[in-house]
Motif scaffolding. Structure first.
Motif, PDB file in Angstrom:
ATOM      1  N   LYS A 567       8.423 -54.125 -26.257  1.00 44.01           N
ATOM      2  CA  LYS A 567       8.924 -53.369 -25.109  1.00 44.01           C
ATOM      3  C   LYS A 567       9.877 -52.266 -25.551  1.00 44.01           C
ATOM      4  O   LYS A 567       9.949 -51.213 -24.911  1.00 44.01           O
ATOM      5  CB  LYS A 567       9.617 -54.308 -24.133  1.00 44.01           C
ATOM      6  N   ASN A 568      10.606 -52.513 -26.627  1.00 43.42           N
ATOM      7  CA  ASN A 568      11.525 -51.494 -27.100  1.00 43.42           C
ATOM      8  C   ASN A 568      10.774 -50.347 -27.783  1.00 43.42           C
ATOM      9  O   ASN A 568      11.158 -49.184 -27.637  1.00 43.42           O
ATOM     10  CB  ASN A 568      12.529 -52.112 -28.064  1.00 43.42           C
ATOM     11  N   ARG A 569       9.732 -50.696 -28.550  1.00 48.32           N
ATOM     12  CA  ARG A 569       8.934 -49.639 -29.177  1.00 48.32           C
ATOM     13  C   ARG A 569       8.225 -48.809 -28.124  1.00 48.32           C
ATOM     14  O   ARG A 569       8.218 -47.586 -28.182  1.00 48.32           O
ATOM     15  CB  ARG A 569       7.891 -50.274 -30.118  1.00 48.32           C
ATOM     16  N   ASP A 570       7.593 -49.529 -27.178  1.00 47.09           N
ATOM     17  CA  ASP A 570       6.815 -48.841 -26.136  1.00 47.09           C
ATOM     18  C   ASP A 570       5.867 -47.835 -26.798  1.00 47.09           C
ATOM     19  O   ASP A 570       5.808 -46.661 -26.456  1.00 47.09           O
ATOM     20  CB  ASP A 570       7.748 -48.135 -25.152  1.00 47.09           C
ATOM     21  N   THR A 600      12.677 -36.594 -22.228  1.00 47.42           N
ATOM     22  CA  THR A 600      12.704 -37.399 -21.010  1.00 47.42           C
ATOM     23  C   THR A 600      13.807 -38.429 -21.083  1.00 47.42           C
ATOM     24  O   THR A 600      14.176 -38.899 -22.155  1.00 47.42           O
ATOM     25  CB  THR A 600      11.351 -38.093 -20.793  1.00 47.42           C
ATOM     26  N   THR A 601      14.320 -38.765 -19.937  1.00 46.93           N
ATOM     27  CA  THR A 601      15.354 -39.791 -19.838  1.00 46.93           C
ATOM     28  C   THR A 601      14.797 -41.092 -19.334  1.00 46.93           C
ATOM     29  O   THR A 601      15.542 -41.985 -18.974  1.00 46.93           O
ATOM     30  CB  THR A 601      16.470 -39.327 -18.897  1.00 46.93           C
ATOM     31  N   ALA A 602      13.474 -41.195 -19.244  1.00 46.75           N
ATOM     32  CA  ALA A 602      12.862 -42.447 -18.788  1.00 46.75           C
ATOM     33  C   ALA A 602      13.001 -43.477 -19.875  1.00 46.75           C
ATOM     34  O   ALA A 602      12.446 -43.363 -20.940  1.00 46.75           O
ATOM     35  CB  ALA A 602      11.398 -42.212 -18.448  1.00 46.75           C
ATOM     36  N   VAL A 603      13.773 -44.473 -19.616  1.00 47.97           N
ATOM     37  CA  VAL A 603      14.071 -45.495 -20.606  1.00 47.97           C
ATOM     38  C   VAL A 603      13.689 -46.832 -20.052  1.00 47.97           C
ATOM     39  O   VAL A 603      13.606 -47.019 -18.870  1.00 47.97           O
ATOM     40  CB  VAL A 603      15.575 -45.464 -20.947  1.00 47.97           C
ATOM     41  N   GLY A 604      13.472 -47.786 -20.933  1.00 45.82           N
ATOM     42  CA  GLY A 604      13.173 -49.143 -20.564  1.00 45.82           C
ATOM     43  C   GLY A 604      12.431 -49.237 -19.279  1.00 45.82           C
ATOM     44  O   GLY A 604      11.381 -49.777 -19.213  1.00 45.82           O
ATOM     45  N   THR A 629      12.803 -45.167 -29.309  1.00 46.17           N
ATOM     46  CA  THR A 629      12.834 -46.514 -28.735  1.00 46.17           C
ATOM     47  C   THR A 629      13.398 -46.472 -27.327  1.00 46.17           C
ATOM     48  O   THR A 629      14.179 -45.593 -26.949  1.00 46.17           O
ATOM     49  CB  THR A 629      13.691 -47.439 -29.600  1.00 46.17           C
ATOM     50  N   VAL A 630      12.992 -47.464 -26.567  1.00 47.23           N
ATOM     51  CA  VAL A 630      13.441 -47.548 -25.182  1.00 47.23           C
ATOM     52  C   VAL A 630      14.938 -47.832 -25.113  1.00 47.23           C
ATOM     53  O   VAL A 630      15.657 -47.311 -24.269  1.00 47.23           O
ATOM     54  CB  VAL A 630      12.633 -48.628 -24.446  1.00 47.23           C
ATOM     55  N   GLY A 631      15.416 -48.677 -25.983  1.00 46.66           N
ATOM     56  CA  GLY A 631      16.843 -48.996 -25.985  1.00 46.66           C
ATOM     57  C   GLY A 631      17.706 -47.781 -26.221  1.00 46.66           C
ATOM     58  O   GLY A 631      18.762 -47.617 -25.608  1.00 46.66           O
ATOM     59  N   PHE A 634      17.659 -45.653 -23.100  1.00 46.17           N
ATOM     60  CA  PHE A 634      18.424 -46.292 -22.032  1.00 46.17           C
ATOM     61  C   PHE A 634      19.920 -46.124 -22.245  1.00 46.17           C
ATOM     62  O   PHE A 634      20.680 -45.857 -21.320  1.00 46.17           O
ATOM     63  CB  PHE A 634      18.054 -47.773 -21.980  1.00 46.17           C
ATOM     64  N   ARG A 635      20.349 -46.239 -23.491  1.00 42.47           N
ATOM     65  CA  ARG A 635      21.772 -46.093 -23.789  1.00 42.47           C
ATOM     66  C   ARG A 635      22.241 -44.674 -23.489  1.00 42.47           C
ATOM     67  O   ARG A 635      23.330 -44.475 -22.934  1.00 42.47           O
ATOM     68  CB  ARG A 635      22.011 -46.456 -25.255  1.00 42.47           C
ATOM     69  N   ASN A 636      21.438 -43.673 -23.826  1.00 39.76           N
ATOM     70  CA  ASN A 636      21.828 -42.285 -23.552  1.00 39.76           C
ATOM     71  C   ASN A 636      21.924 -42.026 -22.044  1.00 39.76           C
ATOM     72  O   ASN A 636      22.870 -41.399 -21.569  1.00 39.76           O
ATOM     73  CB  ASN A 636      20.805 -41.337 -24.185  1.00 39.76           C
TER      74      ASN A 636
END
Length: 1850
Positions: A567-570, A600-604, A629-631, A634-636
């Motif tokens: 899921k983190n790699r996506d 893009t800011t689409a995370v997790g 990575t999704v993580g 998401f943090r950004n």
């Protein structure tokens, strides 16, 4: 006082409970230090021993007093801990149905799962402008606080709404936005909110899904940013989304669903436009069937899909783009159904080229089939030297396919959100904004994965920001109050955040493991164990090596590491993205082109771009951005969100889900506590409890605890010093309280201790009072019993004595009765025996007598029989002898007769007998001849008489024909009927005499019957009188029973009718109000256009006016409709283009309508002429007589009208040419003097020509009428001669009054008009020209006579036929009258006379009505034509005045000249004259610049009287344009003044009084009888003579309504801030304290506002000011009453609404204060004589609310009393007040839930409106009753201060 001392007997505590979390218990034994247990009694009366840990000394939590339960703010509780918070929320939610509660700065919102009536527009207005702590907790209060802080501090605000799925986050955010739209925009929904609401179906379809906890769970967070301008009005919005759960696209847990859009599209797959998508039902697709059931109860996916498509259309998404969106979604479903076949032991796999779903996927997205088939199962490896293509395993292919599906859906989600933001974008510069964040709350499930980790990580960041903000506010409060404070230790979750996001934290290690080629979830978990085993926020489960535990602020959560790396790699392979970039559909390609340019800011879980940028430099995107990575993403995005929130002032809303079953008003303590711990509410409580949570202002503390003070302290004036002295005496520990500048701060539990001391003091006082009262009651009872005993003894002894006397009396009476009874019994036995003996003797003697009588009777009968038998025998013998004698006589007589017959026969045969016979015959012949001669003579004589009678008959017929018309008009032929019936009367006289004889006989019998009937009637009258008495008695009883009900029904019907009338009037006045607003808007736009153009508007050419006039002037009789339309057109022409420009379309429509009506009028005129012909044919007699004066007048008027109409056309044409010539001359010659001289010369010529023309026209018209009259008389004479020569009895004479006369006359005048058209120069109007005109007219008349003579024979025949028909009709009429006459003869003489009079009166009345109608029609037409002529002449004069530019010196000189030649001044007639050019000066001095103080010492409403006197003079000189101009200028001037002084009550009241007075004057002096009943003779002389100003009266009525509404708004704006402090909060009765035992907190906005309280006396003084102003300015008393009725309704509505939204004022003491304050207002109404205005009735709901607060609320009888009393309150209002009711003292009892349910049961039959609050903006319809003035116009004096010297008295 130590804490352990509080654990005494009767103290209640909280103990843990496995089911209810916390349970209440009561201490039954005092606790002492060192005791190992605490003796408790539970609520179910069971005993319980609670163990105590001696080492930790952890005693159970103390329970707050009942008086503190149900607080609006949890921090106001004395004991702040978890069970107190939970219990307070439960009580408010279940018992009071309050879903909102404050917890410091946090608003706790519990989802009721039921629609509540607390979000209406009235509630928004109630919370708008209020401080946050003044009203009950509400989402609107939080929104108002954010809005006020933004406006005051000019700082951006944020409202953070968080909670579990299904807790109501989205709804709370929606209501907050609605509040901003209403307060920051218009009263209705603004366009921005409408667009955001339109986006809701779209966002729910693509971002919401069914979960185990919610059927419509939002699987993403959003931050909606509402922008405001400098005036703080909404200008735009922007939406950002966070945390889209992309994994749901490819996986759903059991009993869950994918996003709604997939199921909506499948449900609509049968639509024709979706046939190419290749979709079937949702069960056939892998991505939509993993959760099991694909449907939701009560949800129609197809219907929702239609709403989604409609929302797309509203937001501007094209149909083509919509189809692409649906193709992409369908392609994702087909992608999930690909069949992947494994090869070579799973190391490789493939997809069949014939796979139907692959073909559909490629065709829907427009990509290459072969390439997609290849790269789904292969990947490209790039090294330094070369590039390899490698096959993927089955597991890798499945993961890659799922990643591609998630990536496609995330990009589509981002595109839709960006499009919504474009629709919400605005170009206006944003000054500030308020953000609403709707995001997940803390989540923990049985299996927690990467999604829950991201959500909880975000909540850790939000909680850190929340803790720091709460701590900051607490410290600021202490510093502001200048009290010493120490650093409060609060929970800081920074270590937990570092564990997640710091270097080598969980996210870093996860990213690092994702970079390892062979990285696995197990290896990553092992690294976590090795790295963070020593961390206090990280733990390793005992029974698992793949899980880890994180200790979050809310709870510790165990996460399963399986799937974290994937899921983190996506992972989305570049080759697949490149194929999609090459799609033949541009939109599909654009979705993935953005990745190369925009990070893009689409995370997790996906998010769109954020407009708020970080202060740090942006990170440069890599070439393969899709591998980030999704993580990391998401943090950004979380950092950007926190930066945005930190830059704003946050406000918090925590949504709580009360139960998982979604049942209304069911509270699950376990679930509630879990969410309270997770959302930070308990942390807020802990921070507050660590400091000084209870805070009291010095006055509130003094009022509450003054009972604990002694008299010496109370004598001091310094309340602060008194409070300090009291606290130092009561609380020995100085650390338990602190004294601030304005408040006293207490530690937790100290307020409860003070309440305990206060309760003890009250208890001791209560015991003393009870002791004294009970002793007094016992003494009173003993004295009452003693007195009662003495009275009983006295009455008992008297009773015994009376009983003995009665016994003696009865004994004596019994003896007497026995004696008399025995005597009576013996006497009756003797009499019975004696009577029996006498009876036997009588019967025996009778028997013997009867025997003797019977014997004698038998003997007598035998004798009679013998007598009759002997007589019969003798008669039989006599008859036999007589018959024999008769037979003998017959035979003898027959023989004698035969002998005589023979002798006669012999004699007859002899000659002598024949001679005798002939002699007789000759005599008879002679007699017959003589008789024939006599008959011949008689026949001749009769012939002569017949000829004489014939001649007499003809002469008589002629005479009757002459007199027939007069007889027909008077008696309808009664005389002829009498003549014809004289013979019958002679015959009937004999019958009448015979009838008189019969009548006498009948009268005798009638008299007898009448006497009998009178007797019978008297009997019936007596019986009827008895029946009437019974009926009256019954009616009296029935009336007594039904009087109340009937009266009540009547009152209700009257109220209903009044209500309907007022509603209708209200709608009418609302229309007037809307019209005024539109008119105001038009004025504003016109002013702006004037500024822009910098030049005056072009005025329409007068020639256009004349062209318009010509359309409505036709040479025919004008009807009322045409006349009215011409008036309207005339008004539009007079106003000019400046005012009529906006109504040009309406004017053209009216012009078209005029033409249509003219055509219709012509048709009707033709039909009328035909009917007139028929009517004239039927009126034979009328045509025989000479022409009456009415016919002469009619002919003259008709000729004159036609002449005037033709002349008017001619004048208009000449006037147009004259204007054109002058305009041309003006353009060529700039010299105004030359133009003026030439124009004056032309006008003089025109006037002289017109005068001469009028004289000539009158002469010609008289001549024509005389010629026509002579011709008609000649024709009449000829016809009469012919009639006399005629012998036929049915002769008739011609009709001389046919319609041909009118038609020929019109033809003659048309010929004359043609002659006029030939002469277009002014020189033709000389004497010779007029003679020619007369000659032409005579010529046409001669032609007319010739045509009449030629048609005479044809007319004669037609008239003969008509006369025959008339004779038939007359015969029928005679027959009817004969029948009526016969019927009349049968009546009595009195009735005959009366009947005849009635018939005659009816006939004369009908004839008079017909004549009056004809006369009125002629007069109306004549007046109309005269009026039109005057109008045209006035236009010429006005044109002269407008074109002539006279200098001021010359005007003044002319005035002086006029003054010099004036006659001697007469008495003032009540008229004021002014010149046209002085009208602006009049309006400026009398209206625009006038101050009410300038006329305060004069007659009230002086400007209105002056304006009317000017109007009257314009009416006197018949100047309609001057009247129109003056009234229009007056109305516009008043509107201008009101617009300028829109907030000045005195000015508005002044012009309301003057406008109404002017309206009354126009009515009083209109000449209408209904308005002149109270006028004096002098006032009747001042009435208008020429003009009907009804339309202007209507305009003034509308203006009065507008002024009245402005007056109400101004007064309401002044009074509204005073109402709540003066009526609800003002303590008019000293000693009644309603202060509650709570630490009341003032919020930031409340502190900034300052103290602005008002007393009731101030409000009454303001009302006095209003009343005195209106009375001094002469406003009608009826209007004053309506003003105060409206103001008192607003007082009632505002006070009641505030009462319904405030818990602190719903108490018994407030009810008493409120009732007293209302009584003061009622007393003021009585003092001002306004009790009849209905203002007191408007306070009825508030009075009943005050009574409801004071009534008992315990038993069923109390419930019935409340229901019967509170009739003006709705059910919801009654229940709301009962729920809010709060005891001030602990001695009062709370309102139980059962009692409230009982109230609801009693009130369930009511049909009350659903709204809770009253509409305080509702306005009653206003009435302006006619109020005539007693002042005469000639008595009014003009003060010099008005500067009206230019007005001349007439």
């Amino acid at each position: 006082m130590s804490t352990t001392q509080l654990y005494t007997k009767y103290t209640r505590v909280w103990i843990p409970d496995p089911d209810d979390v916390w349970r209440s218990a009561e201490i039954i034994k005092d606790y002492k230090e060192g005791d190992k247990s605490l003796q408790l009694k539970l609520e179910d009366e069971t005993l319980y021993e609670y163990p105590i840990d001696l080492q930790g000394n952890e005693l159970p939590f103390l329970r707050n007093p009942d008086i503190l339960v149900g607080q609006n703010d949890l921090t106001a509780l004395s004991y702040l801990h978890e069970p107190a918070v939970l219990h307070n929320l439960k009580v408010r939610f279940l018992e009071s149905n309050h879903i909102y509660t404050y917890c410091g700065i946090v608003l706790v919102a519990i989802n009721p799962y039921e629609q509540l009536p607390i979000y209406e527009q009235d509630v928004i207005y109630a919370y708008s402008g209020q401080n946050m702590g003044d009203m009950d907790p509400h989402i609107f209060a939080v929104a108002e606080e954010a809005y006020k802080q933004m406006a005051r501090e000019e700082k951006n605000q944020s409202i953070i709404v968080s909670g579990e799925s299904g807790a109501g986050k989205t709804v709370s955010a929606k209501y907050a936005m609605r509040f901003f739209a209403t307060v920051g925009g218009s009263a209705s929904e603004t366009n921005i909110e409408a667009k955001v609401l339109a986006s809701s179906p779209i966002m729910e379809a693509i971002g919401n899904a069914k979960t185990t906890r919610n059927d419509n769970s939002s699987r993403f967070g959003k931050y909606i940013q509402i922008g405001f301008d400098k005036r703080f009005h909404i200008i735009g919005a922007n939406m950002r989304t966070y945390l889209l759960e992309k994994s749901r696209v490819v996986f759903q847990a059991e009993d869950e669903r994918n996003y709604h859009i997939f199921y909506q599209l499948c449900a609509s797959a049968s639509l024709p436009e979706f046939k190419d998508l290749g979709l079937t039902c949702a069960e056939d697709f892998f991505y939509t069937s993993q959760g099991g059931d694909t449907s939701i109860d009560g949800v129609d996916d197809a219907d929702d899909f239609e709403k989604t498509r409609h929302a797309f259309t509203l937001l501007g998404v094209k149909e083509s783009h919509q189809m692409i969106i649906f193709r992409i979604i369908a392609a994702i479903l087909h992608l999930g159904n690909l069949e992947i076949q494994g090869e070579r032991d799973g190391e490789a796999c493939s997809v069949s080229s014939e796979d139907e779903h692959l073909s559909n996927f490629c065709s829907l997205l427009g990509v290459e089939h072969s390439q997609m088939q290849h790269w789904l199962c292969h990947r490209k490896l790039v090294t330094t030297a070369e590039t390899y293509v490698k096959s993927m395993s089955l597991h890798q292919v499945v993961n890659a396919r799922n990643a591609l599906a998630k990536h496609i859906y995330a990009q589509l989600f981002n595109w839709i959100v960006q499009h919504i933001n474009k629709a919400l974008h605005t170009t206006v510069k944003q000054h500030s904004f308020i953000g609403v964040l709707d995001i997940y709350g803390f989540e923990t499930f049985e299996v927690n994965s990467f999604e829950q980790f991201c959500i909880n990580y975000a909540n850790e960041k939000l909680q850190q920001q929340f803790n720091s903000h709460v701590f900051k506010l607490e410290q600021e409060e202490y510093m502001k109050e200048e009290i010493p404070w120490t650093l409060i230790d609060f929970y800081d979750n920074q270590p937990c955040i570092d564990l997640i996001e710091a270097k080598l934290g969980i996210l870093d290690l996860l990213d690092e493991e994702c970079k390892v080629p062979k990285g696995t979830d197990q290896n990553w978990a092992q690294k976590l164990y090795d790295r963070h085993a020593a961390s206090q926020h990280f733990q390793k489960p005992r029974m698992s090596n793949t899980s880890f535990i994180v200790l979050h602020f809310a709870d510790k959560v165990e996460y399963q590491s399986e799937g974290f790396l994937e899921k983190n790699r996506d992972t989305v392979y570049e080759e697949q993205i490149n194929i999609l970039k090459a799609s033949k559909y541009q939109m599909v390609a654009d979705l993935f082109q953005e990745e190369d340019t925009v990070p893009t800011t689409a995370v997790g879980k996906g998010a769109p771009r954020i407009s708020v940028r970080s202060a740090r430099p942006a990170f440069k995107a890599a070439n393969k951005e899709h591998r980030k990575t999704v993580g990391h993403q998401f943090r950004n995005s979380l950092h950007l969100l926190m930066e945005t929130l930190n830059a704003t002032t946050p406000h918090y809303v925590r949504c709580i889900k009360p139960n998982d079953e979604k049942l209304p008003f069911k509270f699950d303590p376990k679930r509630a506590v879990q969410q309270l711990r997770a959302c930070g509410v308990l942390e807020t409580i802990r921070i507050s409890a660590a400091g000084f949570p209870s805070r009291w202002s010095y006055p509130d503390f003094f009022n509450r605890y003054r009972v604990l003070m002694n008299k010496r302290d109370l004598s001091k004036n310094d309340k602060r010093q008194i409070c300090q002295t009291l606290l130092e005496d009561l609380i020995k520990d100085p650390d338990k309280f602190q004294f601030g500048r304005t408040k006293i701060f207490f530690r937790a539990g100290q307020v409860a201790y003070l309440e305990k001391l206060r309760a003890d003091k009250f208890r001791a006082a209560t015991i003393m009072i009870q002791k004294t009262v009970r002793g007094w009651l016992q003494r009173t009872k003993y004295q009452r019993l003693r007195r009662a005993t003495l009275v009983l003894q006295r009455y008992a002894r008297g009773c015994l004595a009376r009983r003995l006397a009665e016994h003696l009396r009865r004994t004596r009476a019994a003896i007497i009765l026995q004696k008399q009874y025995r005597m009576l019994r013996i006497r009756r036995a003797f009499q019975r025996i004696r009577n029996a003996t006498l009876t036997i003797q009588a019967f025996a003697r009778g028997m013997f007598v009867k025997r003797i009588y019977h014997q004698m009777l038998i003997e007598h009968k035998a004798i009679i029989l013998q007598k009759y038998v002997r007589g019969w025998l003798a008669r039989v013998r006599f008859r036999r002898l007589r018959a024999a004698a008769v037979v003998l006589q017959c035979h003898l007589r027959r023989l004698r007769a035969q002998r005589q017959l023979r002798a006669l026969r012999i004699e007859a045969r002899s000659a002598q007998h024949l001679k005798k016979l002939n002699i007789g015959m000759e005599n008879k012949v002679v007699q017959l001849q003589r008789k024939v001669d006599e008959q011949n003579k008689e026949y001749k004589l009769l012939n002569e008489q017949l000829s004489m009678l014939t001649s007499a008959h003809s002469s008589e017929v002629e005479k009757l024909k002459k007199e027939l018309q007069q007889y027909q008009q008077s008696q309808r032929g009664d005389d002829n009927q009498l003549l014809s019936l004289q013979g019958e009367m002679e015959q009937l006289r004999m019958e009448l005499e015979k009838a008189h004889g019969e009548r006498e006989v009948i009268e005798d019998s009638h008299g007898k019957e009448k006497d009998l009937l009178r007797k019978r009637i008297s009997d019936l009258e007596e019986e009827n009188a008895l029946l009437k008495q019974e009926k009256e008695e019954l009616n009296r009883r029935i009336l007594c029973q039904s009087e109340d009900e009937f009266a009540r029904n009547t009152v209700e019907e009257n109220i209903q009718m009044k209500k309907e009338l007022e509603e209708e009037r209200s709608r009418y006045q609302n229309l007037v109000k809307e019209y005024s607003s539109l008119e105001q808007r038009y004025d504003n736009l016109r002013d702006e256009m004037t500024i822009i153009k910098q030049a005056p508007g072009h005025r329409r050419n007068p020639s256009n006016q004349s062209s318009l006039e010509s359309d409505s002037n036709n040479p025919s009789i004008c009807t009322s409709e045409i006349g009215d339309t011409e008036d309207v057109i005339q008004q539009v022409e007079e106003v000019g283009m400046e005012k009529a420009a906006m109504d040009m379309t309406l004017f053209l429509k009216l012009q078209k309508r005029v033409r249509e009506l003219e055509l219709e009028r012509k048709k009707l005129q033709t039909q009328l002429e035909k009917k007139e012909q028929e009517r004239q044919k039927s009126q034979v007699i009328e045509t025989k007589t000479q022409v009456t004066p009415e016919h002469e007048d009619f002919a003259y008027n008709s000729l004159k009208r036609q002449e005037l109409e033709s002349e008017n056309k001619k004048l208009k044409n000449e006037l147009n040419e004259l204007r054109k010539a002058i305009a041309d001359h003006a353009t060529q010659n700039n010299s105004s003097n030359d133009m003026r001289d030439s124009y004056n010369l032309l006008l003089n010529q025109l006037k002289s020509a017109n005068e001469e023309l009028e004289v000539r026209k009158e002469e010609v018209l008289i001549l024509r009428s005389q010629i026509m009259k002579a011709a008609q008389q000649k024709d009449m004479g000829k016809n009469m001669v012919k009639e006399r020569e005629s012998i036929s009895p049915n002769a008739s004479w011609p009709n001389s009054d046919r319609h041909v006369d009118q038609e020929d006359a019109i033809e003659a005048y048309q010929g004359m008009c043609e002659t006029n058209r030939k002469t277009e120069d002014w020189g033709y109007l000389n004497e010779d020209g007029e003679l020619g005109l007369a000659y032409q007219g005579l010529k046409q008349v001669a032609r007319l006579l010739e045509a009449q003579l030629q048609d005479q024979r044809r007319e004669h025949e037609e008239e003969m036929e008509a006369l025959r028909n008339q004779v038939d009709l007359m015969q029928e009429e005679l027959e009817k009258q004969q029948q009526a006459f016969l019927q009349t003869l049968q009546l009595s003489p009195e009735v005959q006379v009366e009947f005849g009079l009635q018939q005659e009166i009816t006939r004369l009345t009908n004839e008079n009505l017909d004549l009056k109608e004809l006369l009125e029609k002629l007069e109306k037409n004549e007046k109309k034509l005269k009026k039109q002529l005057k109008i045209y002449m006035k236009k010429i004069q006005d044109f002269e005045a407008s074109q002539t530019m006279v200098p001021v010196e010359r005007r003044s000189h002319e005035r002086n000249m006029q003054v010099a030649v004036q006659r001697k001044e007469k008495d003032f007639q009540g008229m004021l004259e002014y010149y046209k050019e002085d009208e602006p000066l009049l309006i400026r001095n009398l209206i625009t610049d006038l101050k009410p103080q300038a006329v305060s010492a004069t007659v009230p409403c002086l400007p209105a009287y002056i304006l009317y006197m000017c109007i009257r003079h314009a009416d006197y000189i018949n100047d309609d344009q001057k009247v129109h101009s003056l009234l229009t200028s007056t109305i516009n001037g008043v509107k201008k003044v009101l617009k300028k002084h829109h907030d000045d009550f005195e000015m508005t009241s002044f012009w309301l009084a003057n406008t109404c007075r002017l309206l009354h004057c126009l009515k009083q002096y209109s000449g209408e009888e209904g308005f002149m009943t109270q006028n004096t003779a002098k006032q009747n002389e001042h009435c208008l003579k020429n003009f009907d100003l009804t339309e202007y009266r209507q305009v003034l009525g509308h203006l009065s309504i507008q002024i009245y509404q402005q007056l109400i708004n101004i007064a309401g704006g002044i009074l509204q801030p005073m109402i709540v402090p003066a009526v609800l909060e003002n303590e008019s009765i000293q000693g009644l304290s309603s202060v509650k035992p709570m630490g009341y907190r003032k919020y930031s906005s409340a502190v900034a506002e300052g103290d602005s309280s008002y007393s009731l006396d101030e409000m009454i003084r303001q009302l006095n000011t209003f009343h005195s102003i209106m009375c001094d300015q002469g406003l009608d008393p009826e209007i004053i009453q309506q003003v105060f009725k409206q103001l008192f309704y607003m007082i009632n509505a505002v006070a009641l609404n505030n009462l319904l939204l405030r818990k602190d004022v719903c108490s018994w003491s407030t009810g008493m204060q409120l009732r007293f304050n209302i009584s003061q207002l009622e007393e003021w109404l009585r003092g001002k004589n306004l009790q009849q205005s209905g203002a007191a009735q408007t306070l009825e709901p508030l009075i009943q609310a005050a009574q409801l607060l004071q009534l008992k609320k315990k038993t069923s009888e109390d419930a019935e009393a409340i229901c019967s009393l509170c009739t003006s309150l709705t059910t919801q209002q009654i229940v709301k007040i009962l729920n809010l009711y709060t005891p001030v003292n602990e001695f009062e009892e709370r309102v139980t839930v059962a009692f409230i349910r009982n109230i609801q049961k009693h009130l369930q039959e009511r049909n009350d409106p659903p709204q809770l609050l009253l509409d305080f903006k509702h306005m009653f319809p206003v009435l302006f009753p006619f109020n005539p003035s007693a002042i005469t116009m000639d008595s009014i004096h003009l003060p010099a201060s008005l500067n009206l010297d230019f007005l001349n008295k007439v």
